[in-house]
Every structure is written in structure tokens, then in C-alpha cells.
Design a protein around this motif. Structure first.
Motif, PDB file in Angstrom:
ATOM      1  N   ARG A  61     -12.631  -6.522   7.642  1.00  7.02           N
ATOM      2  CA  ARG A  61     -12.756  -5.125   7.192  1.00  7.02           C
ATOM      3  C   ARG A  61     -11.661  -4.255   7.822  1.00  7.02           C
ATOM      4  NH1 ARG A  61     -18.161  -6.448   6.973  1.00  7.02           N
ATOM      5  NH2 ARG A  61     -18.583  -6.070   9.180  1.00  7.02           N
ATOM      6  N   GLN A  62     -11.428  -4.447   9.100  1.00 11.20           N
ATOM      7  CA  GLN A  62     -10.378  -3.673   9.766  1.00 11.20           C
ATOM      8  C   GLN A  62      -9.012  -3.976   9.170  1.00 11.20           C
ATOM      9  OE1 GLN A  62     -10.517  -3.824  14.111  1.00 11.20           O
ATOM     10  NE2 GLN A  62     -12.716  -4.226  14.002  1.00 11.20           N
ATOM     11  N   LEU A  63      -8.754  -5.238   8.911  1.00 14.41           N
ATOM     12  CA  LEU A  63      -7.474  -5.639   8.339  1.00 14.41           C
ATOM     13  C   LEU A  63      -7.317  -5.097   6.916  1.00 14.41           C
ATOM     14  CD1 LEU A  63      -4.952  -7.155   9.111  1.00 14.41           C
ATOM     15  CD2 LEU A  63      -6.021  -9.245   8.289  1.00 14.41           C
ATOM     16  N   THR A  64      -8.401  -5.080   6.155  1.00 10.08           N
ATOM     17  CA  THR A  64      -8.375  -4.511   4.810  1.00 10.08           C
ATOM     18  C   THR A  64      -7.989  -3.039   4.873  1.00 10.08           C
ATOM     19  OG1 THR A  64     -10.029  -6.091   4.024  1.00 10.08           O
ATOM     20  CG2 THR A  64      -9.775  -4.059   2.747  1.00 10.08           C
ATOM     21  N   PHE A  65      -8.532  -2.314   5.825  1.00 13.67           N
ATOM     22  CA  PHE A  65      -8.193  -0.905   6.009  1.00 13.67           C
ATOM     23  C   PHE A  65      -6.720  -0.748   6.383  1.00 13.67           C
ATOM     24  CE2 PHE A  65      -7.751   2.854   8.724  1.00 13.67           C
ATOM     25  CZ  PHE A  65      -8.171   3.844   7.832  1.00 13.67           C
ATOM     26  N   ILE A  66      -6.242  -1.596   7.288  1.00 15.75           N
ATOM     27  CA  ILE A  66      -4.848  -1.526   7.746  1.00 15.75           C
ATOM     28  C   ILE A  66      -3.892  -1.742   6.579  1.00 15.75           C
ATOM     29  CG2 ILE A  66      -3.079  -2.689   9.143  1.00 15.75           C
ATOM     30  CD1 ILE A  66      -5.400  -3.221  11.209  1.00 15.75           C
ATOM     31  N   VAL A  67      -4.111  -2.801   5.803  1.00 12.25           N
ATOM     32  CA  VAL A  67      -3.170  -3.108   4.720  1.00 12.25           C
ATOM     33  C   VAL A  67      -3.302  -2.120   3.561  1.00 12.25           C
ATOM     34  CG1 VAL A  67      -2.981  -5.540   5.346  1.00 12.25           C
ATOM     35  CG2 VAL A  67      -4.633  -4.851   3.594  1.00 12.25           C
ATOM     36  N   ARG A 112      -3.231 -11.710  -1.761  1.00 16.22           N
ATOM     37  CA  ARG A 112      -3.998 -12.957  -1.631  1.00 16.22           C
ATOM     38  C   ARG A 112      -5.151 -12.752  -0.640  1.00 16.22           C
ATOM     39  NH1 ARG A 112      -5.250 -16.329   1.618  1.00 16.22           N
ATOM     40  NH2 ARG A 112      -3.862 -15.594   3.226  1.00 16.22           N
ATOM     41  N   PHE A 113      -4.857 -12.124   0.488  1.00 18.69           N
ATOM     42  CA  PHE A 113      -5.884 -11.846   1.492  1.00 18.69           C
ATOM     43  C   PHE A 113      -6.996 -10.984   0.909  1.00 18.69           C
ATOM     44  CE2 PHE A 113      -7.473  -8.602   4.444  1.00 18.69           C
ATOM     45  CZ  PHE A 113      -8.177  -9.408   5.322  1.00 18.69           C
ATOM     46  N   LEU A 114      -6.621  -9.899   0.250  1.00 19.68           N
ATOM     47  CA  LEU A 114      -7.626  -8.992  -0.316  1.00 19.68           C
ATOM     48  C   LEU A 114      -8.484  -9.705  -1.358  1.00 19.68           C
ATOM     49  CD1 LEU A 114      -5.527  -5.731  -0.652  1.00 19.68           C
ATOM     50  CD2 LEU A 114      -7.327  -6.209   1.037  1.00 19.68           C
ATOM     51  N   GLY A 115      -7.872 -10.528  -2.169  1.00 21.20           N
ATOM     52  CA  GLY A 115      -8.632 -11.309  -3.162  1.00 21.20           C
ATOM     53  C   GLY A 115      -9.601 -12.277  -2.520  1.00 21.20           C
ATOM     54  N   ALA A 116      -9.145 -12.948  -1.474  1.00 21.00           N
ATOM     55  CA  ALA A 116     -10.004 -13.916  -0.782  1.00 21.00           C
ATOM     56  C   ALA A 116     -11.166 -13.228  -0.075  1.00 21.00           C
ATOM     57  CB  ALA A 116      -9.176 -14.717   0.221  1.00 21.00           C
ATOM     58  N   VAL A 117     -10.898 -12.090   0.547  1.00 16.99           N
ATOM     59  CA  VAL A 117     -11.943 -11.380   1.299  1.00 16.99           C
ATOM     60  C   VAL A 117     -12.959 -10.776   0.334  1.00 16.99           C
ATOM     61  CG1 VAL A 117     -12.381  -9.423   2.816  1.00 16.99           C
ATOM     62  CG2 VAL A 117     -10.503 -10.951   3.309  1.00 16.99           C
ATOM     63  N   GLN A 118     -12.495 -10.238  -0.778  1.00 15.83           N
ATOM     64  CA  GLN A 118     -13.402  -9.615  -1.737  1.00 15.83           C
ATOM     65  C   GLN A 118     -14.276 -10.631  -2.448  1.00 15.83           C
ATOM     66  OE1 GLN A 118     -10.671  -7.347  -4.096  1.00 15.83           O
ATOM     67  NE2 GLN A 118     -10.496  -5.724  -2.561  1.00 15.83           N
ATOM     68  N   SER A 119     -13.779 -11.852  -2.609  1.00 15.40           N
ATOM     69  CA  SER A 119     -14.568 -12.873  -3.316  1.00 15.40           C
ATOM     70  C   SER A 119     -15.557 -13.584  -2.401  1.00 15.40           C
ATOM     71  CB  SER A 119     -13.648 -13.890  -3.979  1.00 15.40           C
ATOM     72  OG  SER A 119     -12.969 -14.664  -3.010  1.00 15.40           O
ATOM     73  N   SER A 120     -15.447 -13.352  -1.089  1.00 17.14           N
ATOM     74  CA  SER A 120     -16.381 -14.052  -0.172  1.00 17.14           C
ATOM     75  C   SER A 120     -17.558 -13.189   0.188  1.00 17.14           C
ATOM     76  CB  SER A 120     -15.668 -14.507   1.085  1.00 17.14           C
ATOM     77  OG  SER A 120     -15.108 -13.421   1.784  1.00 17.14           O
TER      78      SER A 120
END
Length: 133
Positions: A103-109, A125-133
Motif C-alpha cells: 500500500r505504501q509503495l502504491t502511494f509512492i508510485v 506491472r506492480f500495480l496490476g499484480a497488487v490490485q489482482s491479489s
């Protein structure tokens, strides 16, 4: 999670490993040596190198995210944003174990613009992977 920055990964993980063999690669020798240094003394480059090798992630990812909060494009020896890239490219399994860091990394990027195409691709790619999990 509170991390005692005066302690090494070896101490924090309670895992001392044998010295690498004489014919070990420079990467292996360097990573082994970094495991015995206090984590509070690790540089951006040290964090990048260890995280890329999936070494000490439960300890090092929080430290890296802390650096990225203040300097999202912090760089080691590989160029601008190389720490961010190392962190972003960990597997989705890592982020499912560390959802608060994700969540913190999502906010940063989310606040970044004018990224290189390679870094932008890793962010997506990161945002897609985090949102799908």
C-alpha cells in the motif's frame, strides 16, 4: 515492525552462513559480506543489490520503502530509480505477505511522473499484480 538498525541481517534472521567458496562470484561474496553489516549502515546500492537477490526481504523492504518515501528515484550504481525497480520487481507473493508495504509503495508510485519507459512498465506491472491479489 521495529527493526534494530544496529544489528545485521545475520543477527536479525538468526542465520549465519558459511563464507563463500574461493571461486564464488563477486555478487555472492558481496551479498555475503553485506549480510554481516548493521542494516542501518546499508547504502541505497546495498539495499538494491540484496533486494534484487531476494535476500532479507522482511527486514530490507521496510527500509527500502522508507528511503523511497523521501527519494522515490533513489539510485545506487545502476542509475536513477534502481532501488525502486528492485523493490517493484519482487514477486506478487512477497506483496501478499507484506500488504502494508504494498500500500505504501502504491502511494509512492502514484505520485511519480516523467518516468523512463522501463520504470513505468515496472510500476504498471506492480500495480496490476497488487490490485489482482
Amino acid at each position: 515492525m521495529s527493526i534494530d538498525r544496529s544489528r545485521s541481517l545475520e543477527e536479525l534472521e538468526r542465520d549465519r552462513r558459511q563464507a563463500p567458496p574461493p571461486d564464488a562470484t563477486r555478487l555472492i561474496v558481496t551479498a555475503h559480506a553485506l549480510r554481516s553489516r548493521p542494516v542501518g549502515t546499508l547504502t541505497v546500492e546495498d539495499l538494491r543489490l540484496l533486494i534484487r537477490q531476494d535476500i532479507g526481504l522482511p527486514v530490507l523492504l521496510p527500509l527500502a520503502v522508507e528511503v523511497l518515501r523521501d527519494h522515490p528515484l533513489a539510485e545506487g550504481h545502476m542509475g536513477e530509480g534502481d532501488l525502486l525497480c528492485a523493490v517493484l520487481t519482487r514477486t506478487s507473493a512477497v506483496w501478499s505477505v507484506h500488504p502494508e508495504l504494498a500500500r505504501q509503495l502504491t502511494f509512492i508510485v502514484g505520485g511519480l511522473c516523467d518516468l523512463s519507459s522501463d520504470l513505468r512498465s515496472e510500476v504498471e506491472r506492480f500495480l496490476g499484480a497488487v490490485q489482482s491479489s
